[in-house]
Design an enzyme around this catalytic site. Sequence first.
Site, PDB file in Angstrom:
ATOM      1  N   CYS A  13     -19.774   3.031   9.192  1.00  9.97           N
ATOM      2  CA  CYS A  13     -19.841   3.809  10.434  1.00  9.97           C
ATOM      3  C   CYS A  13     -21.146   3.643  11.206  1.00  9.97           C
ATOM      4  O   CYS A  13     -21.126   3.191  12.352  1.00  9.97           O
ATOM      5  CB  CYS A  13     -19.622   5.280  10.113  1.00  9.97           C
ATOM      6  SG  CYS A  13     -18.091   5.533   9.206  1.00  9.97           S
ATOM      7  N   LYS A  64       0.840  -1.199   0.000  1.00  6.45           N
ATOM      8  CA  LYS A  64       0.000   0.000   0.000  1.00  6.45           C
ATOM      9  C   LYS A  64       0.884   1.262   0.000  1.00  6.45           C
ATOM     10  O   LYS A  64       0.654   2.203  -0.765  1.00  6.45           O
ATOM     11  CB  LYS A  64      -0.856  -0.022   1.269  1.00  6.45           C
ATOM     12  CG  LYS A  64      -2.111   0.792   1.216  1.00  6.45           C
ATOM     13  CD  LYS A  64      -2.869   0.488   2.514  1.00  6.45           C
ATOM     14  CE  LYS A  64      -4.134   1.241   2.624  1.00  6.45           C
ATOM     15  NZ  LYS A  64      -4.766   1.069   3.927  1.00  6.45           N
ATOM     16  N   GLY A  78     -34.729   6.002   2.382  1.00 14.01           N
ATOM     17  CA  GLY A  78     -33.953   5.153   1.477  1.00 14.01           C
ATOM     18  C   GLY A  78     -34.025   3.707   1.882  1.00 14.01           C
ATOM     19  O   GLY A  78     -34.870   3.311   2.693  1.00 14.01           O
ATOM     20  N   LYS A  80     -18.638  12.256  18.981  1.00 12.31           N
ATOM     21  CA  LYS A  80     -18.592  11.515  17.717  1.00 12.31           C
ATOM     22  C   LYS A  80     -19.681  10.437  17.657  1.00 12.31           C
ATOM     23  O   LYS A  80     -20.436  10.332  16.684  1.00 12.31           O
ATOM     24  CB  LYS A  80     -17.200  10.891  17.555  1.00 12.31           C
ATOM     25  CG  LYS A  80     -17.077   9.906  16.415  1.00 12.31           C
ATOM     26  CD  LYS A  80     -17.280  10.589  15.079  1.00 12.31           C
ATOM     27  CE  LYS A  80     -17.612   9.590  14.002  1.00 12.31           C
ATOM     28  NZ  LYS A  80     -16.682   9.542  12.938  1.00 12.31           N
TER      29      LYS A  80
HETATM   30  C1  UGA Z   1     -21.011   8.974   8.344  1.00  8.60           C
HETATM   31  C2  UGA Z   1     -21.221  10.408   8.875  1.00  8.60           C
HETATM   32  O1  UGA Z   1     -22.136  11.110   8.027  1.00  8.60           O
HETATM   33  C3  UGA Z   1     -19.902  11.164   8.948  1.00  8.60           C
HETATM   34  O2  UGA Z   1     -20.116  12.444   9.546  1.00  8.60           O
HETATM   35  C4  UGA Z   1     -18.930  10.358   9.822  1.00  8.60           C
HETATM   36  O3  UGA Z   1     -17.664  10.975   9.904  1.00  8.60           O
HETATM   37  C5  UGA Z   1     -18.747   8.985   9.226  1.00  8.60           C
HETATM   38  O4  UGA Z   1     -20.029   8.320   9.160  1.00  8.60           O
HETATM   39  C6  UGA Z   1     -17.804   8.217  10.128  1.00  8.60           C
HETATM   40  O5  UGA Z   1     -18.168   7.970  11.284  1.00  8.60           O
HETATM   41  O6  UGA Z   1     -16.655   7.979   9.734  1.00  8.60           O
HETATM   42  P1  UGA Z   1     -20.706   7.871   5.907  1.00  8.60           P
HETATM   43  O7  UGA Z   1     -20.958   6.561   6.616  1.00  8.60           O
HETATM   44  O8  UGA Z   1     -19.551   7.986   5.009  1.00  8.60           O
HETATM   45  O9  UGA Z   1     -20.550   9.067   6.995  1.00  8.60           O
HETATM   46  O10 UGA Z   1     -21.979   8.193   5.023  1.00  8.60           O
HETATM   47  P2  UGA Z   1     -23.338   9.018   5.184  1.00  8.60           P
HETATM   48  O11 UGA Z   1     -23.412   9.983   4.078  1.00  8.60           O
HETATM   49  O12 UGA Z   1     -23.519   9.525   6.548  1.00  8.60           O
HETATM   50  O13 UGA Z   1     -24.420   7.872   4.898  1.00  8.60           O
HETATM   51  C7  UGA Z   1     -24.601   6.773   5.782  1.00  8.60           C
HETATM   52  C8  UGA Z   1     -25.792   5.940   5.343  1.00  8.60           C
HETATM   53  O14 UGA Z   1     -27.005   6.659   5.553  1.00  8.60           O
HETATM   54  C9  UGA Z   1     -25.805   5.600   3.864  1.00  8.60           C
HETATM   55  O15 UGA Z   1     -26.279   4.289   3.691  1.00  8.60           O
HETATM   56  C10 UGA Z   1     -26.758   6.609   3.237  1.00  8.60           C
HETATM   57  O16 UGA Z   1     -27.344   6.190   2.052  1.00  8.60           O
HETATM   58  C11 UGA Z   1     -27.782   6.731   4.350  1.00  8.60           C
HETATM   59  N1  UGA Z   1     -28.536   7.999   4.328  1.00  8.60           N
HETATM   60  C12 UGA Z   1     -27.909   9.183   4.566  1.00  8.60           C
HETATM   61  C13 UGA Z   1     -29.910   7.959   4.091  1.00  8.60           C
HETATM   62  O17 UGA Z   1     -30.510   6.881   3.880  1.00  8.60           O
HETATM   63  N2  UGA Z   1     -30.605   9.137   4.120  1.00  8.60           N
HETATM   64  C14 UGA Z   1     -30.010  10.323   4.352  1.00  8.60           C
HETATM   65  O18 UGA Z   1     -30.732  11.355   4.364  1.00  8.60           O
HETATM   66  C15 UGA Z   1     -28.634  10.350   4.579  1.00  8.60           C
END
Ligand code: UGA
Length: 432
Positions: free
Chosen positions: A263, A35, A256, A207
Amino acid sequence: MKLCMIGTGYVGLVSGVCFSDLGNDVICVDKDVNKINNLKKGVIPIYEPGLEELVLKNIKNRRLNFSTNLKDSVKQSDIIFICVGTPAKKNSNSADLSQIYTAGKEISKSINKFKIIITKSTVPLTTGDELENIIAKKVKKKLFSVVSNPEFLREGEAIRDFVYPDRIVVGSNDIKSMKILKNLYSPLISKGAKFISTKRRAAELIKYAANAFLATKITFINEIANLCEKTDIDVEDISIGIGLDKRIGSRFLRAGPAYGGSCFPKDTKAIVSTADKFKTNLSIVKSVIKSNEIRSDLLSKRLNFILKNKIKNKVVSFLGVTFKANTDDMRDSSSLKLIPFLSKKGAKIKYYDPTGSKKEFKKFKNVEFSNSIKDALKGSDLVIVHTEWNDFKSINFKKFSKNNKLIIYDMRNIYSPYKIRKLGLKYFGIGR
Ligand code: UGA
């Protein structure tokens, strides 16, 4: 400043590159020789928009370096970010912190002057206390400070989230480190980012509480969507109608297929497990976890309803299979439950994903990867819009499919039901 990122996974790599772009000298360290050799050449192990360009730029201006030598990298640095994985333990909901503590032990062998040691990975409440104890076994307390500085980066939006954060949270029990960290983040603070200073334990909990709250918001709207489906209401109207109330806020109210990724599923379980240790019942988060886990059963029932219980031999095309758009990450994606369900029922599944074919589906005889949207739609009876990539937002279904009875199941509510139905096609969304 001289920074060392331990772990070149998602968090370490994105944060390291962004810190170097802000003018710091950064060494990203990893045990994985392959990596690191690839990263030195600018070859990125993950899909993240904009990351490759930023890595190449900062390698070129010599602010970004990669190494497998943790000892030397720590010695050369003032601030060490621990960015290793904290996966769920096998057969348990709590986080496996062995990589964090191993990193702590390694760091303690190389402290030659005052160092700030930061947990950037998501770590449960009191991890900083334990890390401090581990390092203090080898090093005098005045030579180091353990700080919590959680990341709030979303996959697919990580660079933007780093550069324009809603807030920067730093949890430190000493003022000297807090000042140094505030200075490190000053380029972002001067552009408007809010800097929140707390005790170390509070930052750790912020967090988890943030992720648990966001997961709750999504699950809430998903349950309201279930009610909308039975009452001829469009959940999108509800999201707008409640989201405009500033006390609620419109973000993360998109119904959704169920939240997934690396996460929310892991962190909701871990916060419940931490609270249990402190004899506190997080009943709301427990319900959220359960509701999200059974969501795939509801979606499977709906698929049965949409296909009138005749799934066998139907051609079902998935557009996107990752847990959301703009990522190649399959972890806890709802497609991992839906595709096996359809496969078992005898459907022929074709899927297209902009990030390529997925090893997770190789074992299924009736699941095949298509190279384009057009290929995926050929001969299709049902199209499932599973993720919200821009490529999927304005498909001319009539052009790609000769099937007049084509059904669209839009799991991200991207399309106007009215417009699709006007084309003579059947439309189903989530909560509408
Ligand atoms: C999430 C948090 O949003 C970040 O702030 C955090 O840093 C990160 O976890 C982490 O702990 O490292 P992430 O998992 O990358 O980020 O993605 P998100 O955009 O939060 O989406 C998470 C899930 O929720 C996805 O399956 C997405 O499709 C779903 N989602 C999100 C919905 O179904 N509806 C929404 O309105 C938003």
